[in-house]
Design a protein around this motif. Structure first.
Motif, PDB file in Angstrom:
ATOM      1  N   LEU A  22      77.822  95.704 111.066  1.00  0.00           N
ATOM      2  CA  LEU A  22      76.526  95.457 111.700  1.00  0.00           C
ATOM      3  C   LEU A  22      75.559  94.847 110.694  1.00  0.00           C
ATOM      4  CD1 LEU A  22      75.908  98.815 113.618  1.00  0.00           C
ATOM      5  CD2 LEU A  22      76.762  96.686 114.561  1.00  0.00           C
ATOM      6  N   PHE A  23      75.092  93.636 110.960  1.00  0.00           N
ATOM      7  CA  PHE A  23      74.092  92.988 110.112  1.00  0.00           C
ATOM      8  C   PHE A  23      72.699  93.164 110.718  1.00  0.00           C
ATOM      9  CE2 PHE A  23      77.728  90.840 108.292  1.00  0.00           C
ATOM     10  CZ  PHE A  23      77.343  90.552 106.984  1.00  0.00           C
ATOM     11  N   ASP A  24      71.857  93.950 110.041  1.00  0.00           N
ATOM     12  CA  ASP A  24      70.423  94.038 110.335  1.00  0.00           C
ATOM     13  C   ASP A  24      70.094  94.603 111.712  1.00  0.00           C
ATOM     14  OD1 ASP A  24      69.512  92.978 107.828  1.00  0.00           O
ATOM     15  OD2 ASP A  24      70.196  91.008 108.507  1.00  0.00           O
ATOM     16  N   ASN A  53      83.900 102.894 114.486  1.00  0.00           N
ATOM     17  CA  ASN A  53      83.986 102.836 113.023  1.00  0.00           C
ATOM     18  C   ASN A  53      83.178 101.630 112.543  1.00  0.00           C
ATOM     19  OD1 ASN A  53      84.719 102.903 110.335  1.00  0.00           O
ATOM     20  ND2 ASN A  53      86.764 102.048 110.691  1.00  0.00           N
ATOM     21  N   TYR A  54      81.980 101.885 112.008  1.00  0.00           N
ATOM     22  CA  TYR A  54      81.110 100.768 111.640  1.00  0.00           C
ATOM     23  C   TYR A  54      80.530 100.956 110.244  1.00  0.00           C
ATOM     24  CZ  TYR A  54      76.930 103.616 112.371  1.00  0.00           C
ATOM     25  OH  TYR A  54      75.962 104.579 112.266  1.00  0.00           O
ATOM     26  N   VAL A  55      80.160  99.838 109.625  1.00  0.00           N
ATOM     27  CA  VAL A  55      79.387  99.846 108.381  1.00  0.00           C
ATOM     28  C   VAL A  55      78.187  98.928 108.591  1.00  0.00           C
ATOM     29  CG1 VAL A  55      81.408 100.258 106.925  1.00  0.00           C
ATOM     30  CG2 VAL A  55      80.647  97.915 107.327  1.00  0.00           C
ATOM     31  N   THR A  56      77.142  99.151 107.824  1.00  0.00           N
ATOM     32  CA  THR A  56      75.939  98.330 107.945  1.00  0.00           C
ATOM     33  C   THR A  56      75.874  97.302 106.826  1.00  0.00           C
ATOM     34  OG1 THR A  56      74.634  99.933 106.689  1.00  0.00           O
ATOM     35  CG2 THR A  56      74.667 100.164 109.092  1.00  0.00           C
ATOM     36  N   ALA A  57      75.230  96.197 107.098  1.00  0.00           N
ATOM     37  CA  ALA A  57      75.067  95.112 106.133  1.00  0.00           C
ATOM     38  C   ALA A  57      73.735  94.426 106.415  1.00  0.00           C
ATOM     39  CB  ALA A  57      76.228  94.114 106.232  1.00  0.00           C
ATOM     40  N   SER A  58      73.353  93.525 105.527  1.00  0.00           N
ATOM     41  CA  SER A  58      72.071  92.846 105.719  1.00  0.00           C
ATOM     42  C   SER A  58      72.101  91.453 105.111  1.00  0.00           C
ATOM     43  CB  SER A  58      70.935  93.658 105.082  1.00  0.00           C
ATOM     44  OG  SER A  58      69.701  92.964 105.192  1.00  0.00           O
ATOM     45  N   ALA A  65      73.355  92.123 101.377  1.00  0.00           N
ATOM     46  CA  ALA A  65      74.400  93.091 101.042  1.00  0.00           C
ATOM     47  C   ALA A  65      75.388  93.137 102.198  1.00  0.00           C
ATOM     48  CB  ALA A  65      73.805  94.475 100.803  1.00  0.00           C
ATOM     49  N   TYR A  66      76.660  93.011 101.867  1.00  0.00           N
ATOM     50  CA  TYR A  66      77.681  93.097 102.912  1.00  0.00           C
ATOM     51  C   TYR A  66      79.012  93.451 102.250  1.00  0.00           C
ATOM     52  CZ  TYR A  66      79.150  88.377 101.448  1.00  0.00           C
ATOM     53  OH  TYR A  66      79.595  87.293 100.730  1.00  0.00           O
ATOM     54  N   PRO A  67      79.962  94.008 103.019  1.00  0.00           N
ATOM     55  CA  PRO A  67      81.233  94.436 102.413  1.00  0.00           C
ATOM     56  C   PRO A  67      82.033  93.247 101.897  1.00  0.00           C
ATOM     57  CG  PRO A  67      81.305  94.644 104.802  1.00  0.00           C
ATOM     58  CD  PRO A  67      79.885  94.338 104.444  1.00  0.00           C
ATOM     59  N   SER A  68      82.685  93.436 100.757  1.00  0.00           N
ATOM     60  CA  SER A  68      83.459  92.352 100.152  1.00  0.00           C
ATOM     61  C   SER A  68      84.700  92.000 100.976  1.00  0.00           C
ATOM     62  CB  SER A  68      83.869  92.736  98.724  1.00  0.00           C
ATOM     63  OG  SER A  68      84.638  93.933  98.741  1.00  0.00           O
ATOM     64  N   ILE A  95      85.234  93.182 114.316  1.00  0.00           N
ATOM     65  CA  ILE A  95      84.013  92.759 115.009  1.00  0.00           C
ATOM     66  C   ILE A  95      82.896  92.639 113.984  1.00  0.00           C
ATOM     67  CG2 ILE A  95      82.311  93.334 116.783  1.00  0.00           C
ATOM     68  CD1 ILE A  95      84.453  95.008 118.176  1.00  0.00           C
ATOM     69  N   VAL A  96      82.211  91.491 113.983  1.00  0.00           N
ATOM     70  CA  VAL A  96      81.032  91.287 113.139  1.00  0.00           C
ATOM     71  C   VAL A  96      79.856  91.021 114.065  1.00  0.00           C
ATOM     72  CG1 VAL A  96      79.944  89.887 111.362  1.00  0.00           C
ATOM     73  CG2 VAL A  96      82.386  90.404 111.204  1.00  0.00           C
ATOM     74  N   MET A  97      78.811  91.827 113.916  1.00  0.00           N
ATOM     75  CA  MET A  97      77.651  91.723 114.791  1.00  0.00           C
ATOM     76  C   MET A  97      76.417  91.382 113.965  1.00  0.00           C
ATOM     77  SD  MET A  97      78.433  95.022 117.261  1.00  0.00           S
ATOM     78  CE  MET A  97      76.936  94.754 118.192  1.00  0.00           C
ATOM     79  N   LEU A  98      75.650  90.380 114.426  1.00  0.00           N
ATOM     80  CA  LEU A  98      74.469  89.910 113.710  1.00  0.00           C
ATOM     81  C   LEU A  98      73.249  90.046 114.604  1.00  0.00           C
ATOM     82  CD1 LEU A  98      75.962  86.389 112.796  1.00  0.00           C
ATOM     83  CD2 LEU A  98      76.495  88.546 111.669  1.00  0.00           C
TER      84      LEU A  98
END
Length: 594
Positions: free
Chosen positions: A33-35, A50-55, A77-80, A87-90
Motif C-alpha cells: 500500500l502506497f500512501d 497480508n499487506y505492508v505500507t510504503a510511501s 520508502a518501499y520494500p526492496s 498487488i500494488v496499490m497507490l
C-alpha cells in the motif's frame, strides 16, 4: 494469533481457560500500500490480508529565500522486493507535507568519492519528490506485468515536476542534468491524461464486472483527471485497444476510471472515492477474486482450512506465544525509537556543526561555546542582524574573541579566511586594547561526510597568513571531534577554550601526552601489546591514550609482564601490556605527562 483470558468462579476449583482467536493474515496475496490512510489499512487487517505500507514521500516546505539553495534527498520508502508482490496499490490523492530538516538531507552516510542530490532554489517554496519517486518505483511495477499481478491506483490531479540533479565531489557540486516527471506515469502502458475536475460520473452503456461496486459509491466519487483510450496497431490499422476497458465516464464521455489488462497482469485506475476503505474492502473481498482467482488462493477450494477456525492440538498456545513475542518486540522497538528521537533532539547542535550553514550553524556554535563554559557568549547575528560584522563575540574579561562562521559547499577563499582580521582590528580600536583575538570557523564541503573532506581545508599560504595576522583557523569537524574527546576525558574543556585563542591552524588535540610508541607486536587478537619503555613508568590500572588515524580513545592496563613474569610497575625495556580492549595495527600508545 491468540489472546488467553482466564476466569475462575467462586464455585470452581479448576481454572477455565478460553481462547479468543486473533487470526493470522493470509500469506497470499502479498499487498503493498502506497500512501493510503489508516482506515484502509484497518479494513485490510480485519479481512486478514497480508499487506505492508510504503510511501512516495511527502512534499517538503523548503521556503527558499532569494539567492538561497538547498540540496535534498528523496524521502520515499518501499520494500526492496516490490517485484515479488501480487498487488500494488497507490493512493495518489493524498497530500502529505513536512518542513525542511537539514539533518534528513545530509550526506553523512555517503560512500565513495561522489554523492548525488537534488537541487531546490528560489523561488521554489515547496519541493515535490513524488513524481520522481513514482518514476523510480515504476521500473519495479512494470516487472509485475510479466506475472499474474494487479496494480490499483486512485488518481488525483496530474502533477509534473522538474528536477535538477547534482553531483558532489571533493572539489565541486555541479548540475549534471534536468528532467521532468509526472505522477501518473506509474506503469509502462499509461496513455496520457489531462486535468479536469468534477463529481458527475456514470457507468458506460456496456457495464463491467465492477459496475455493481461503482453503483454503491457513485455519490461519493470526485475525479480530477480524465484519461486517453490507447490505440494499438491491429489488422493493419490503428484501433482502440480492446484490453483497455473504460469503467466510469463523465458527462463529456471522457474516461475517469479504467481497467487495463497487460499480459497476465491487470491495472485498475480509479478516481478519488469518499469511502475508500469500504470500496477497497469490497474490491478485494468480492470482485477481484472472481476476476483473477489465482491471486486469491484462500478463496479457492479448502481455503477455509487456513481461516483459523479449525486449529490443531497445541496450535492455540504456540500462536499466543508468538503474539506475546511480537508484542514485546514492538514495544521494545517503540521505546528505542523514542529514545533515539529524544537523543537527536538533545544533541542536534552537534549534527548542525557538521551539516548546517547560516543561522543554524551560528546557533550550534553558540550552544557549543556555552557548553565549553565560556561565561559571556553573544550571538551577534541575533543582537545586530542587519550589521555585517562578526557572528559571535566571547568576552573573557582579560581577552576578547570575535568569531566569523561559514558553512560552504567547497573550501574557503583567502578573503573568507582573512575577513575576521578587519573586524578584529575594529574591535581592538573600539576597546582601546590589543586583547582582541580573531577566529574563523568553517563547516567546509558540508555536503560530504566529514571524514571524506579535505582536512584541514586551508592552503599553506592561508595558514601562514593567519599566523602573521594573529588570527585562528578552525573547522567545525574539529569542534565535533573535540566534544567526544572531552566526554571521554581525553581533553578538558579548559584545553579547548585556551586553544580558541591560538593563531594559525588550530587543532583540538591533547598536548599533555607522552608517546610510548607503536606496539612492536600484538597478541591475543590485539589485546596484548609489546612495547619498549624508555624511562616512562607504567602501572597496572593506568589508563593509556590510543591514537589511530587521528582518532583518540582510551584503554586500561589490566596486567604487565617483563621477562615472562607479572609485575605491578615498570619503566625500562621490553614489556607486555594486557589491555581491557583490543588494539588495531599501527595504533600509537600514550601516557599522561606528570
Amino acid at each position: 494469533m491468540f489472546k488467553i483470558h482466564k476466569s475462575k468462579s467462586k464455585d470452581e476449583s479448576i481454572e477455565e481457560v478460553t481462547a479468543v482467536v486473533v487470526e493470522e493474515p493470509h500469506k497470499h496475496p502479498m499487498i503493498c500500500l502506497f500512501d493510503f490512510e489508516e482506515d484502509v489499512e484497518k479494513e485490510l487487517e480485519n479481512l486478514r490480508f497480508n499487506y505492508v505500507t510504503a510511501s512516495f514521500g511527502s512534499t517538503v516546505k523548503v521556503a527558499n529565500k532569494r539567492h538561497e539553495e538547498k540540496l535534498l534527498k528523496l524521502n520515499h520508502a518501499y520494500p526492496s522486493n516490490l517485484h515479488e508482490f501480487d498487488i500494488v496499490m497507490l493512493d495518489l490523492t493524498v497530500e502529505k507535507s513536512e518542513d525542511f530538516d537539514a539533518s534528513l538531507h545530509s550526506l553523512n552516510n555517503t560512500t565513495g568519492n561522489k554523492a548525488h542530490a537534488l537541487l531546490s532554489i528560489y523561488p521554489e517554496q515547496v519541493f515535490d519528490p513524488r513524481p520522481l519517486s513514482i518514476n523510480i518505483v515504476s521500473d519495479e511495477i512494470n516487472e509485475l506485468a510479466g506475472k499474474k499481478a494487479i496494480v490499483i491506483a486512485f488518481c488525483g490531479s496530474a502533477i509534473s515536476s522538474e528536477y535538477q540533479f547534482v553531483e558532489i565531489t571533493a572539489y565541486e557540486a555541479r548540475i549534471t542534468r534536468r528532467e521532468s516527471y509526472s505522477n501518473h506515469t506509474f506503469y509502462k502502458g499509461f496513455s496520457g491524461s489531462k486535468n479536469r475536475h468534477g463529481r458527475k460520473v456514470a457507468l458506460p452503456e456496456k457495464g463491467s464486472k465492477l459496475s455493481p461496486l461503482f453503483n454503491q459509491h457513485l455519490d461519493g466519487i470526485e475525479y480530477r483527471s480524465v484519461f486517453n483510450h490507447p490505440d494499438v496497431w491491429e489488422d493493419g490499422k490503428y484501433q482502440k485497444d480492446r484490453n483497455f476497458i473504460p469503467l466510469l465516464l463523465n458527462e463529456r464521455d471522457e474516461i475517469v476510471s479504467y481497467a487495463h489488462f497487460q499480459n497476465e497482469s491487470l491495472v485498475l485506475v480509479f478516481p478519488d472515492i469518499e469511502n475508500k476503505a469500504s470500496f477497497v474492502a469490497s474490491l478485494l473481498k468480492t470482485y477481484l477474486p472472481e476476476i483473477m482467482p489465482d491471486i486469491f488462493p484462500f478463496h479457492g477450494e479448502f481455503g477455509w482450512l487456513e481461516s483459523g477456525d479449525y486449529l490443531l492440538p497445541g496450535e492455540s498456545e504456540l500462536l499466543q506465544e508468538k503474539a506475546d513475542i511480537e508484542e514485546k518486540y514492538v514495544k521494545d522497538i517503540t521505546e528505542n525509537e523514542n529514545s533515539l528521537l529524544k537523543l537527536k533532539s538533545e544533541f542536534k547542535f552537534l549534527t548542525d556543526l557538521i551539516s548546517e550553514t547560516g543561522d543554524a550553524l551560528v546557533s550550534s556554535i553558540e550552544h557549543y561555546l556555552k557548553w565549553l563554559e565560556f561565561e559571556s557568549v553573544v550571538n551577534f547575528d541575533d543582537t545586530n542582524p542587519d550589521i555585517l560584522e562578526e557572528d559571535i563575540q566571547v568576552d573573557c574579561g582579560d581577552r576578547f574573541l570575535v568569531i566569523e562562521i561559514k558553512g560552504i559547499g567547497g573550501t574557503s577563499t583567502d578573503k573568507d579566511c582573512s575577513q575576521i582580521s578587519k573586524i578584529r582590528y575594529r574591535r581592538a580600536e573600539q576597546r582601546g586594547k590589543f586583547d582582541v583575538f580573531g577566529l574563523y570557523i568553517v563547516n567546509h564541503q558540508r555536503y560530504m561526510p566529514p571524514k571524506s573532506r579535505s582536512n584541514p581545508p586551508f592552503t599553506e599560504n592561508q595558514v601562514k597568513d593567519a599566523g602573521h595576522d594573529k588570527r585562528g583557523l578552525l573547522t567545525t569537524y574539529d569542534l565535533y571531534k573535540a566534544y567526544f574527546l572531552i566526554e571521554d576525558g581525553i581533553l578538558q574543556k579548559s584545553d579547548v577554550r585556551e586553544s580558541l585563542f591560538k593563531t594559525g591552524l588550530i587543532t583540538l588535540e591533547p598536548t599533555d601526552l607522552l608517546s610510548i610508541g607503536v606496539p612492536q607486536e600484538l597478541f591475543m587478537n590485539g589485546q596484548v601489546a609489546i612495547v619498549n619503555l624508555n624511562d616512562i613508568t607504567l602501572a597496572v590500572g593506568d589508563t593509556l591514550i590510543v591514537r589511530k588515524q587521528g582518532d583518540y580513545s582510551r584503554a586500561k592496563v589490566e596486567s604487565l609482564q617483563v621477562n615472562g613474569k607479572g609485575v605491578d610497575t615498570c619503566n625500562e625495556g621490553e614489556v607486555g601490556i594486557k589491555l581491557d580492549r583490543k588494539l588495531k595495527k599501527n595504533s600509537e600508545l600514550f601516557v599522561r605527562k606528570i
